[in-house]
Design a protein around this motif. Structure first.
Motif, PDB file in Angstrom:
ATOM      1  N   THR A 228       1.460  17.985  -9.470  1.00 35.90           N
ATOM      2  CA  THR A 228       0.097  18.664  -9.206  1.00 35.90           C
ATOM      3  C   THR A 228       0.519  20.061  -8.716  1.00 35.90           C
ATOM      4  O   THR A 228       1.655  20.414  -8.750  1.00 35.90           O
ATOM      5  CB  THR A 228      -0.180  18.061  -7.846  1.00 35.90           C
ATOM      6  OG1 THR A 228       0.786  18.072  -6.882  1.00 35.90           O
ATOM      7  CG2 THR A 228      -0.528  16.495  -7.951  1.00 35.90           C
TER       8      THR A 228
ATOM      9  N   ALA B 131       0.411  21.315  -5.854  1.00 34.25           N
ATOM     10  CA  ALA B 131       1.322  21.419  -4.668  1.00 34.25           C
ATOM     11  C   ALA B 131       2.637  20.904  -4.596  1.00 34.25           C
ATOM     12  O   ALA B 131       3.483  21.514  -3.828  1.00 34.25           O
ATOM     13  CB  ALA B 131       0.459  20.331  -3.596  1.00 34.25           C
TER      14      ALA B 131
ATOM     15  N   HIS C  17      -7.568  11.145 -10.203  1.00 32.50           N
ATOM     16  CA  HIS C  17      -8.540  10.587 -11.253  1.00 32.50           C
ATOM     17  C   HIS C  17      -8.253  10.868 -12.773  1.00 32.50           C
ATOM     18  O   HIS C  17      -9.249  10.763 -13.273  1.00 32.50           O
ATOM     19  CB  HIS C  17      -9.940  10.697 -10.626  1.00 32.50           C
ATOM     20  CG  HIS C  17     -10.362  10.521  -9.418  1.00 32.50           C
ATOM     21  ND1 HIS C  17     -10.024   9.109  -8.820  1.00 32.50           N
ATOM     22  CD2 HIS C  17     -10.852  11.109  -8.326  1.00 32.50           C
ATOM     23  CE1 HIS C  17     -10.334   9.195  -7.355  1.00 32.50           C
ATOM     24  NE2 HIS C  17     -10.877  10.557  -7.072  1.00 32.50           N
TER      25      HIS C  17
ATOM     26  N   GLY D 201       3.170  11.951  -6.913  1.00 35.13           N
ATOM     27  CA  GLY D 201       2.217  10.555  -6.684  1.00 35.13           C
ATOM     28  C   GLY D 201       1.276   9.930  -7.932  1.00 35.13           C
ATOM     29  O   GLY D 201       1.872  10.344  -9.099  1.00 35.13           O
TER      30      GLY D 201
ATOM     31  N   THR E 236       0.022  12.445 -10.538  1.00 36.94           N
ATOM     32  CA  THR E 236       1.065  13.026 -11.576  1.00 36.94           C
ATOM     33  C   THR E 236       1.315  11.999 -12.274  1.00 36.94           C
ATOM     34  O   THR E 236       1.340  11.982 -13.802  1.00 36.94           O
ATOM     35  CB  THR E 236       2.011  13.563 -11.011  1.00 36.94           C
ATOM     36  OG1 THR E 236       1.774  14.515  -9.995  1.00 36.94           O
ATOM     37  CG2 THR E 236       3.063  14.312 -12.060  1.00 36.94           C
TER      38      THR E 236
ATOM     39  N   ALA F 149       2.089   4.965  -3.889  1.00 39.82           N
ATOM     40  CA  ALA F 149       1.039   4.304  -4.722  1.00 39.82           C
ATOM     41  C   ALA F 149       1.315   3.222  -5.621  1.00 39.82           C
ATOM     42  O   ALA F 149       0.555   2.465  -5.960  1.00 39.82           O
ATOM     43  CB  ALA F 149       0.170   5.422  -5.401  1.00 39.82           C
TER      44      ALA F 149
ATOM     45  N   LEU G 134      -4.121   2.757 -16.956  1.00 45.23           N
ATOM     46  CA  LEU G 134      -4.431   4.013 -16.606  1.00 45.23           C
ATOM     47  C   LEU G 134      -5.969   4.264 -16.377  1.00 45.23           C
ATOM     48  O   LEU G 134      -6.882   3.755 -17.282  1.00 45.23           O
ATOM     49  CB  LEU G 134      -4.182   4.737 -18.065  1.00 45.23           C
ATOM     50  CG  LEU G 134      -4.494   6.183 -18.269  1.00 45.23           C
ATOM     51  CD1 LEU G 134      -4.033   7.132 -17.015  1.00 45.23           C
ATOM     52  CD2 LEU G 134      -4.403   6.810 -19.593  1.00 45.23           C
TER      53      LEU G 134
ATOM     54  N   LYS H   7     -15.404   6.869 -14.534  1.00 48.62           N
ATOM     55  CA  LYS H   7     -13.907   6.545 -14.595  1.00 48.62           C
ATOM     56  C   LYS H   7     -13.863   5.375 -15.704  1.00 48.62           C
ATOM     57  O   LYS H   7     -14.710   4.362 -15.332  1.00 48.62           O
ATOM     58  CB  LYS H   7     -13.420   6.349 -13.211  1.00 48.62           C
ATOM     59  CG  LYS H   7     -12.132   5.834 -13.221  1.00 48.62           C
ATOM     60  CD  LYS H   7     -11.483   5.920 -11.991  1.00 48.62           C
ATOM     61  CE  LYS H   7      -9.950   5.897 -11.841  1.00 48.62           C
ATOM     62  NZ  LYS H   7      -9.327   6.323 -10.684  1.00 48.62           N
TER      63      LYS H   7
ATOM     64  N   GLY I 193       9.759  14.213   2.882  1.00 48.17           N
ATOM     65  CA  GLY I 193       8.737  15.486   3.205  1.00 48.17           C
ATOM     66  C   GLY I 193       7.228  14.790   2.893  1.00 48.17           C
ATOM     67  O   GLY I 193       6.299  15.804   3.221  1.00 48.17           O
ATOM     68  N   LEU I 194       7.036  13.510   2.672  1.00 49.84           N
ATOM     69  CA  LEU I 194       5.684  12.911   2.497  1.00 49.84           C
ATOM     70  C   LEU I 194       5.055  12.897   4.122  1.00 49.84           C
ATOM     71  O   LEU I 194       5.769  12.372   4.944  1.00 49.84           O
ATOM     72  CB  LEU I 194       5.761  11.818   1.875  1.00 49.84           C
ATOM     73  CG  LEU I 194       4.428  11.008   1.636  1.00 49.84           C
ATOM     74  CD1 LEU I 194       3.702  11.794   0.468  1.00 49.84           C
ATOM     75  CD2 LEU I 194       4.594   9.528   1.059  1.00 49.84           C
TER      76      LEU I 194
ATOM     77  N   HIS J 130      -1.767  -3.848  -2.768  1.00 48.61           N
ATOM     78  CA  HIS J 130      -1.501  -4.582  -4.036  1.00 48.61           C
ATOM     79  C   HIS J 130      -0.730  -5.692  -3.806  1.00 48.61           C
ATOM     80  O   HIS J 130      -1.088  -7.066  -4.562  1.00 48.61           O
ATOM     81  CB  HIS J 130      -0.521  -3.678  -4.805  1.00 48.61           C
ATOM     82  CG  HIS J 130      -0.872  -2.265  -5.052  1.00 48.61           C
ATOM     83  ND1 HIS J 130      -2.445  -1.670  -5.027  1.00 48.61           N
ATOM     84  CD2 HIS J 130      -0.251  -1.030  -4.988  1.00 48.61           C
ATOM     85  CE1 HIS J 130      -2.386  -0.573  -5.139  1.00 48.61           C
ATOM     86  NE2 HIS J 130      -1.234  -0.093  -5.238  1.00 48.61           N
TER      87      HIS J 130
ATOM     88  N   LEU K  55       1.132  -5.288  -8.655  1.00 50.86           N
ATOM     89  CA  LEU K  55      -0.209  -4.633  -9.133  1.00 50.86           C
ATOM     90  C   LEU K  55      -0.049  -4.608 -10.664  1.00 50.86           C
ATOM     91  O   LEU K  55      -1.083  -4.932 -11.466  1.00 50.86           O
ATOM     92  CB  LEU K  55      -0.297  -3.220  -8.812  1.00 50.86           C
ATOM     93  CG  LEU K  55      -1.457  -2.450  -9.179  1.00 50.86           C
ATOM     94  CD1 LEU K  55      -2.900  -2.855  -8.772  1.00 50.86           C
ATOM     95  CD2 LEU K  55      -1.352  -0.908  -8.934  1.00 50.86           C
TER      96      LEU K  55
HETATM   97  P1  NAD Z   1      -1.807  11.914  -5.141  1.00 50.77           P
HETATM   98  O1  NAD Z   1      -0.725  11.781  -6.333  1.00 50.77           O
HETATM   99  O2  NAD Z   1      -3.067  12.599  -5.603  1.00 50.77           O
HETATM  100  O3  NAD Z   1      -0.685  12.723  -4.172  1.00 50.77           O
HETATM  101  C1  NAD Z   1      -1.743  13.415  -3.100  1.00 50.77           C
HETATM  102  C2  NAD Z   1      -1.094  14.820  -2.683  1.00 50.77           C
HETATM  103  O4  NAD Z   1      -0.019  14.636  -2.217  1.00 50.77           O
HETATM  104  C3  NAD Z   1      -0.859  15.717  -3.821  1.00 50.77           C
HETATM  105  O5  NAD Z   1      -1.275  16.860  -3.681  1.00 50.77           O
HETATM  106  C4  NAD Z   1       0.514  15.621  -4.140  1.00 50.77           C
HETATM  107  O6  NAD Z   1       1.196  16.714  -4.912  1.00 50.77           O
HETATM  108  C5  NAD Z   1       1.098  15.399  -2.878  1.00 50.77           C
HETATM  109  N1  NAD Z   1       2.256  14.809  -2.845  1.00 50.77           N
HETATM  110  C6  NAD Z   1       2.775  13.503  -3.330  1.00 50.77           C
HETATM  111  N2  NAD Z   1       3.812  13.429  -2.931  1.00 50.77           N
HETATM  112  C7  NAD Z   1       4.348  14.146  -2.015  1.00 50.77           C
HETATM  113  C8  NAD Z   1       5.926  14.299  -1.155  1.00 50.77           C
HETATM  114  N3  NAD Z   1       6.630  13.427  -1.276  1.00 50.77           N
HETATM  115  N4  NAD Z   1       5.751  15.199  -0.329  1.00 50.77           N
HETATM  116  C9  NAD Z   1       4.554  16.083  -0.139  1.00 50.77           C
HETATM  117  N5  NAD Z   1       3.606  16.198  -0.878  1.00 50.77           N
HETATM  118  C10 NAD Z   1       3.429  15.135  -1.652  1.00 50.77           C
HETATM  119  O7  NAD Z   1      -2.072  10.704  -4.333  1.00 50.77           O
HETATM  120  P2  NAD Z   1      -1.497   9.213  -4.701  1.00 50.77           P
HETATM  121  O8  NAD Z   1      -2.263   8.273  -3.414  1.00 50.77           O
HETATM  122  O9  NAD Z   1       0.131   9.002  -5.051  1.00 50.77           O
HETATM  123  O10 NAD Z   1      -2.448   8.596  -6.095  1.00 50.77           O
HETATM  124  C11 NAD Z   1      -3.723   8.477  -5.914  1.00 50.77           C
HETATM  125  C12 NAD Z   1      -3.944   8.376  -7.630  1.00 50.77           C
HETATM  126  O11 NAD Z   1      -3.217   7.503  -8.243  1.00 50.77           O
HETATM  127  C13 NAD Z   1      -5.451   7.960  -7.842  1.00 50.77           C
HETATM  128  O12 NAD Z   1      -6.108   8.692  -8.763  1.00 50.77           O
HETATM  129  C14 NAD Z   1      -5.405   6.385  -8.094  1.00 50.77           C
HETATM  130  O13 NAD Z   1      -6.564   5.966  -8.839  1.00 50.77           O
HETATM  131  C15 NAD Z   1      -4.230   6.511  -8.903  1.00 50.77           C
HETATM  132  N6  NAD Z   1      -3.289   5.194  -8.982  1.00 50.77           N
HETATM  133  C16 NAD Z   1      -3.158   4.584 -10.104  1.00 50.77           C
HETATM  134  C17 NAD Z   1      -2.443   3.405 -10.258  1.00 50.77           C
HETATM  135  C18 NAD Z   1      -2.531   2.725 -11.505  1.00 50.77           C
HETATM  136  O14 NAD Z   1      -1.835   1.774 -11.692  1.00 50.77           O
HETATM  137  N7  NAD Z   1      -3.196   2.999 -12.522  1.00 50.77           N
HETATM  138  C19 NAD Z   1      -2.052   2.601  -9.221  1.00 50.77           C
HETATM  139  C20 NAD Z   1      -2.290   3.500  -7.874  1.00 50.77           C
HETATM  140  C21 NAD Z   1      -2.915   4.778  -7.767  1.00 50.77           C
END
Ligand code: NAD
Length: 353
Positions: free
Chosen positions: A41, A43, A69, A95, A98, A121, A129, A137, A159-160, A175, A231
């Motif tokens: 991302t 970020a 998304h 996350g 990406t 996640a 996907l 979506k 760092g999260l 999940h 999941l």
């Molecule tokens: P994300 O990937 O959108 O991350 C949120 C923010 O946190 C981003 O700006 C990212 O760069 C930042 N970030 C991530 N890790 C970090 C870290 N260690 N330190 C600092 N910042 C960090 O959020 P998410 O919750 O991981 O993912 C959500 C997305 O994943 C949704 O679109 C969801 O639909 C999808 N998802 C898909 C599946 C699947 O099986 N297809 C499963 C779970 C989630």
């Protein structure tokens, strides 16, 4: 007695530990990749750039445009960046957003995909996907969507931020909980689910108290891996349907919505899922739905849809959408009960059956 079941294992390779970022080069080599495009991302662009410079000639560049998304426009921009870059593989550092971009590119190009998750996640362990185009979506499942290799490096999660760790951890727990009452549940996945809930439920309060607690981070990431495996292995039910509906229709944040909804969905399904409740009891106590709501409060996660910005007037629409093409669920759905559940979740009230 062990009931009959079907168990379907996904063929991914997992490297887990601390400092495992060092393994990216050898693992790419193992996949036959000479030059990988690193995805992130905006970020996490500097982390992606650092990884690319660590890979040296093994990196074909950085594409730091991943976003929530998996919009098709972003995937197309990434495909344009891939063209002419000489990349013969993909590394997704970040996350679920990406990882989603990595999956979207891998299914279109056939390139090997190595994922390095930095949240809880769990997308990296699934062949699923979800992509958005023109505000809609669409989700698909295909074995070719599963990343070939996943490197979990606990150091990358230190760092999260505490708030994101809390909500991302609850997203993961959802999940595992739904895997325990899935129609196609099986004893292997249930073992993973219980272990996952135990690890995350214990680790999340410790992480919120001290985000640099390495032992708790180890346990949380291990738990998140197991949750992602759940999941990716069995079907999900009411909770995931409600979260997809709410996320898609009211643009609610993904992980936070899971944290709010899970206790309500579990309470709704509890009486129809005695096996799941029996497996959760040693970990969360006899009333596991209330325990999950207390856990969310304790770790400072939101516990109402109102706090996430959903208007009260949306409850009826959400109930209608949840009743349209519902997923299989252990307890049959009726609109009045689903509306009542959504109203409680909106207001942040205690769970009820
Ligand atoms: P994300 O990937 O959108 O991350 C949120 C923010 O946190 C981003 O700006 C990212 O760069 C930042 N970030 C991530 N890790 C970090 C870290 N260690 N330190 C600092 N910042 C960090 O959020 P998410 O919750 O991981 O993912 C959500 C997305 O994943 C949704 O679109 C969801 O639909 C999808 N998802 C898909 C599946 C699947 O099986 N297809 C499963 C779970 C989630």
């Amino acid at each position: 007695m062990t009931a009959s079941f079907t168990y379907n294992a996904n063929p991914g390779r997992v490297v887990f530990g601390s400092g495992t970022i060092e393994r990216v080069g050898p693992e790419l080599e193992r996949l036959g990749v000479r030059r990988a495009m690193v995805l992130s991302t905006p970020a996490q662009q500097s982390d992606a750039a650092a990884l690319a410079s660590r890979l040296g000639d093994g990196a074909a560049g950085v594409f730091a445009g991943a976003t929530m998304h998996t919009p098709v426009e972003v995937t197309e921009a990434a495909l344009a960046a891939l063209e002419g870059s000489g990349a013969d593989g993909l590394v997704a550092l970040g996350g679920g957003s990406t990882t989603g971009l990595g999956k979207a590119l891998a299914i279109r190009t056939g390139l090997p995909h190595l994922a390095i998750p930095t949240t809880y996640a769990g997308s990296e362990m699934t062949p699923i996907l979800g992509e958005t185009e023109n505000g809609e979506k669409r989700t698909r499942s295909d074995p070719r969507i599963l990343p070939n290799t996943v490197i979990y490096d606990v150091d990358l999660t230190l760092g999260l931020p505490a708030g994101m760790s809390a909500t991302s951890g609850l997203n993961a727990i959802a999940h595992a909980v739904e895997a325990l009452y899935a129609r196609d549940r099986n004893p292997i996945v249930s073992l993973m689910a219980v272990e996952a809930v135990a690890k995350l439920a214990a680790a999340l309060p410790a992480i919120v108290a001290n985000p640099a607690d390495h032992d708790a981070r180890d346990d949380a990431l291990y738990g998140a891996w197991l949750c992602g495996t759940c999941l990716g292995s069995v079907g999900m039910a009411l909770h995931h349907k409600l979260c997809h509906t709410l996320g898609g229709s009211f643009d609610l944040p993904h992980a936070e919505t899971h944290g709010v909804m899970l206790p309500h969905a579990l309470a709704f399904n509890a009486a129809a899922s005695p096996e799941a409740i029996g497996r959760l009891a040693p970990v969360l106590g006899a009333d596991s739905a209330s325990a999950l709501q207390q856990l969310a409060r304790r770790i400072g996660a939101p516990t109402s849809l109102a706090a996430l910005g959903m208007p009260e007037s949306g409850i009826d629409r959400a109930a209608d959408l949840a009743m349209a093409n519902p997923y299989w669920n252990p307890r049959p759905l009726d609109r009045d009960s689903i509306r009542a559940l959504l109203a409680r979740a909106w207001a942040g009230e205690p769970v009820a059956a």
